[in-house]
Design a protein around this motif. Structure first.
Motif, PDB file in Angstrom:
ATOM      1  N   MET A 159      28.170 124.741  37.428  1.00 48.52           N
ATOM      2  CA  MET A 159      27.478 123.096  37.896  1.00 48.52           C
ATOM      3  C   MET A 159      26.095 123.156  37.732  1.00 48.52           C
ATOM      4  O   MET A 159      25.355 121.735  38.029  1.00 48.52           O
ATOM      5  CB  MET A 159      28.118 121.874  38.159  1.00 48.52           C
ATOM      6  N   MET A 204      24.030 120.695  35.383  1.00 51.72           N
ATOM      7  CA  MET A 204      24.338 119.372  35.402  1.00 51.72           C
ATOM      8  C   MET A 204      24.586 118.390  36.049  1.00 51.72           C
ATOM      9  O   MET A 204      23.541 117.996  36.439  1.00 51.72           O
ATOM     10  CB  MET A 204      26.565 119.555  35.178  1.00 51.72           C
ATOM     11  N   ALA A 205      23.907 119.631  37.355  1.00 54.24           N
ATOM     12  CA  ALA A 205      23.649 118.982  38.610  1.00 54.24           C
ATOM     13  C   ALA A 205      21.782 118.631  38.177  1.00 54.24           C
ATOM     14  O   ALA A 205      21.780 117.236  38.093  1.00 54.24           O
ATOM     15  CB  ALA A 205      23.497 119.193  39.592  1.00 54.24           C
ATOM     16  N   GLY A 237      20.493 118.398  35.550  1.00 55.60           N
ATOM     17  CA  GLY A 237      20.086 117.387  34.696  1.00 55.60           C
ATOM     18  C   GLY A 237      20.239 116.148  34.864  1.00 55.60           C
ATOM     19  O   GLY A 237      19.346 115.056  34.381  1.00 55.60           O
ATOM     20  N   ALA A 238      21.003 115.776  36.040  1.00 52.61           N
ATOM     21  CA  ALA A 238      21.267 114.669  36.633  1.00 52.61           C
ATOM     22  C   ALA A 238      20.304 113.768  37.497  1.00 52.61           C
ATOM     23  O   ALA A 238      19.554 112.981  37.179  1.00 52.61           O
ATOM     24  CB  ALA A 238      22.525 114.589  37.307  1.00 52.61           C
ATOM     25  N   VAL A 296      25.316 112.930  43.429  1.00 51.42           N
ATOM     26  CA  VAL A 296      25.038 113.906  42.533  1.00 51.42           C
ATOM     27  C   VAL A 296      26.433 115.455  43.211  1.00 51.42           C
ATOM     28  O   VAL A 296      27.063 115.795  42.727  1.00 51.42           O
ATOM     29  CB  VAL A 296      24.142 114.580  41.168  1.00 51.42           C
ATOM     30  N   SER A 318      33.941 120.865  34.439  1.00 51.89           N
ATOM     31  CA  SER A 318      33.401 118.946  34.211  1.00 51.89           C
ATOM     32  C   SER A 318      33.840 118.307  32.446  1.00 51.89           C
ATOM     33  O   SER A 318      33.443 117.360  32.816  1.00 51.89           O
ATOM     34  CB  SER A 318      31.503 119.271  34.279  1.00 51.89           C
ATOM     35  N   THR A 336      29.295 114.406  30.860  1.00 46.22           N
ATOM     36  CA  THR A 336      27.710 115.345  30.635  1.00 46.22           C
ATOM     37  C   THR A 336      26.817 114.800  31.455  1.00 46.22           C
ATOM     38  O   THR A 336      26.916 113.920  32.698  1.00 46.22           O
ATOM     39  CB  THR A 336      26.691 114.592  29.071  1.00 46.22           C
ATOM     40  N   SER A 337      25.102 115.299  32.134  1.00 41.16           N
ATOM     41  CA  SER A 337      24.368 114.677  32.723  1.00 41.16           C
ATOM     42  C   SER A 337      24.198 114.177  33.146  1.00 41.16           C
ATOM     43  O   SER A 337      23.826 113.286  33.748  1.00 41.16           O
ATOM     44  CB  SER A 337      23.787 116.000  33.231  1.00 41.16           C
ATOM     45  N   GLU A 338      23.666 113.185  31.574  1.00 36.23           N
ATOM     46  CA  GLU A 338      23.407 111.234  31.140  1.00 36.23           C
ATOM     47  C   GLU A 338      24.148 111.155  31.666  1.00 36.23           C
ATOM     48  O   GLU A 338      23.633 109.516  32.332  1.00 36.23           O
ATOM     49  CB  GLU A 338      23.150 111.279  29.711  1.00 36.23           C
ATOM     50  N   LEU A 340      26.715 111.400  34.136  1.00 38.60           N
ATOM     51  CA  LEU A 340      26.691 111.800  35.295  1.00 38.60           C
ATOM     52  C   LEU A 340      25.530 111.219  36.336  1.00 38.60           C
ATOM     53  O   LEU A 340      25.677 110.537  37.360  1.00 38.60           O
ATOM     54  CB  LEU A 340      26.837 113.131  36.157  1.00 38.60           C
ATOM     55  N   ALA A 341      24.366 110.753  36.055  1.00 37.16           N
ATOM     56  CA  ALA A 341      23.479 109.983  36.385  1.00 37.16           C
ATOM     57  C   ALA A 341      23.896 108.946  35.799  1.00 37.16           C
ATOM     58  O   ALA A 341      23.438 107.872  37.037  1.00 37.16           O
ATOM     59  CB  ALA A 341      22.208 110.491  35.542  1.00 37.16           C
TER      60      ALA A 341
END
Ligand code: ADP
Ligand code: MG
Length: 492
Positions: A348, A351-352, A354-355, A365, A377, A381-383, A385-386
């Motif tokens: 991940m 993903m991290a 990206g966020a 995060v 996950s 998506t990383s978006e 999560l952000a």
């Protein structure tokens, strides 16, 4: 396969003469089999796929029918080279060999493997602790079929009959033989976790221990601490998870120490880990190489990969877990090293990053990944999560609410704002909240005057009332702030 000639010496005694209690050291060397993630089998065009009705992914080669001839799968060789390079091995010309033995799940009565000239040799793997564990070899071989003994609790000698499924026969395997450099159950666990991450990172394997695509045979011996001689080892089969690996090593080391301290020798054996009773059981005395009557496979040419091809594979290798840990630690300097390692182990880190790249607070995060995403996950998506972290930062979601939103995002995907709204967590406007607080103050004059006179316990009372009225939608911190402002500057 270097045979270690100190192994069969008589049981060791320590060289201390004062009868001090001996401190024992555990020595572990692992042999890991991983199924390579090819479309088709190692020597034929049948699908390499898990599951499926029995005996549907078969062909004359998988069944070992007379007259059928193996054709080497180029993709399997490429994946083996990727693994070799990722494990810092030397890639060398190799020869396939027949390993002869009789068992119904292997219809040819031999397995095509590599013996004295394996494709990858002399590498190493670095644990997150920085310790390097030697890799003796990583060679290609074909998998066997699967036998199911029906009746008698699945054991052959009590079964009424047995069924054989050849779907797995001929699936490409890489066998990674590590040096006996590991010194504890925890280190063995870390080694397998790191190896699995590497195999997944280079696309060689899905690394699923529970589906048998990653299998660990575990060699354990003990010796007096400080000794440079190797103890007699036992090989443990059937270790199906990282958890059982730790348990099996600890049990086996204890068993051997008990034998040696009571003056009995350890007998070199193959043992079976029994998940139910938490013990290892003797399976058979260890077979020796000469039992297998190895000889070069006459139906396959020696394999001599073009060095330019190997170089191209090296250039195209993706970043390995170690590099990814370094990159993530740079993006989240305050994070604990264990949390960084866990994030990469769970794949991940992308993903991290990206966020975080999308503006999310790095620590939040990592906290979500470590504590709330143990099951994967899913559709997150990383978006998303952000976005979720931004809502928490803005006080629009409490920690409990954020966790609920996250679990919906994992299950169904979507945007955090929508999910929060659908769960009734929409942010409360400040006006709405202020009106509510003022109303509560007016309705509870006694509590309010005690609070104003300094009884801070009443904060909890007012926050509780707001939470009740809003069914948890309000942010406790904001309510406390509103209360404090009103105390300093009472509403007229
Ligand atoms: P075999 O021919 O029986 O497969 P190898 O020499 O190839 O034996 O070793 C197999 C595995 O056993 C390797 O992973 C190696 O690290 C491990 N091993 C060898 N000797 C010991 C020992 N004394 N204690 C623990 N592990 C050992
Ligand atoms: Mg071996």
């Amino acid at each position: 396969m270097t045979s270690n000639n100190t192994q069969n010496e008589p049981a060791m005694t320590s060289n201390n003469t004062q009868n001090e209690p001996v401190t024992w050291e555990t020595v572990i060397g692992l042999e890991v089999h991983a199924e390579l993630a090819t479309e088709t089998k190692l020597f034929s065009a049948s699908p390499n796929r898990f599951g499926g009705d029995p005996n549907t992914y078969i062909d004359p080669v998988s069944l070992g029918l007379p007259g059928s001839l193996p054709v080497l799968n180029e993709k399997a060789v490429e994946l083996a080279i990727r693994v070799g390079l990722a494990l810092n091995c030397r890639i060398q010309p190799s020869v396939f060999a027949r390993k002869n033995y009789f068992y119904p799940d292997m219809p040819k009565d031999f397995q095509i493997s590599q013996y004295d000239q394996p494709i990858n040799v002399d590498g190493w793997l670095e644990l997150p602790s920085g310790r390097r564990i030697g890799i003796e070899r990583a060679h290609l071989e074909e998998d066997t079929g699967k036998t199911t003994h029906v009746g008698g609790g699945g054991r052959i000698h009590e079964a009424g009959y047995s069924l054989v499924d050849y779907n797995r026969a001929g699936v490409p395997l890489i066998e990674i033989v590590g040096h006996p450099d590991l010194r504890s159950a925890e280190e063995a666990r870390q080694y397998v976790a790191e190896l699995r991450s590497i195999l997944v990172a280079v696309g060689a394997s899905d690394g699923k221990m529970e589906e048998g695509s990653l299998r660990v045979d575990c060699n354990v011996s003990v010796r007096p601490a400080g000794s440079n001689r190797m103890g007699t080892r036992c090989e443990i089969k059937n270790v199906n998870s990282l958890r059982s690996l730790g348990l099996a090593v600890d049990y086996e080391a204890r068993r051997q120490i008990d034998l040696l301290t009571s003056g009995r020798p350890v007998v070199q054996q193959t043992r079976h880990w029994n998940e139910d009773d938490g013990r290892t059981h003797a399976l058979r005395s260890k077979e020796e190489d000469y039992d297998y009557r190895y000889f070069p496979e006459p139906d396959l040419l020696p394999l001599d990969p073009d060095p330019r091809w190997v170089e191209r594979i090296r250039r195209e290798l993706p970043p390995l877990p170690r590099d990814r840990r370094i990159e993530l630690a740079r993006a989240v300097p305050a994070a604990d090293a264990g949390h960084i390692a866990l994030t990469v182990e769970r794949s991940m880190d992308g993903m991290a990053l990206g966020a975080i790249g999308g503006g999310a607070t790095p620590e939040r995060v990592i906290t979500h990944i470590v504590h709330n995403l143990a099951g994967g996950s899913g559709n997150l998506t990383s978006e998303a999560l952000a976005g979720l972290v931004a809502m928490e930062d803005a006080g629009e979601l409490t920690a409990t609410q954020a966790k609920k939103v996250l679990s919906v995002l994992v299950e169904q995907g979507g945007s955090p704002e929508e999910v929060a709204r659908s769960l009734g967590f929409e942010a409360m406007g400040d006006d709405e909240l202020e009106t509510l607080v003022d109303g509560l103050i007016a309705n509870h004059p006694d509590e309010w005057s005690r609070f104003r006179d300094g009884d801070t316990k009443l904060t909890g009372f007012f926050v509780g009332q707001v939470m009740k009225a809003t069914r948890g939608r309000a942010d406790g911190k904001t309510v406390t702030q509103l209360l404090n402002t009103r105390r300093r500057c009472p509403p007229s």
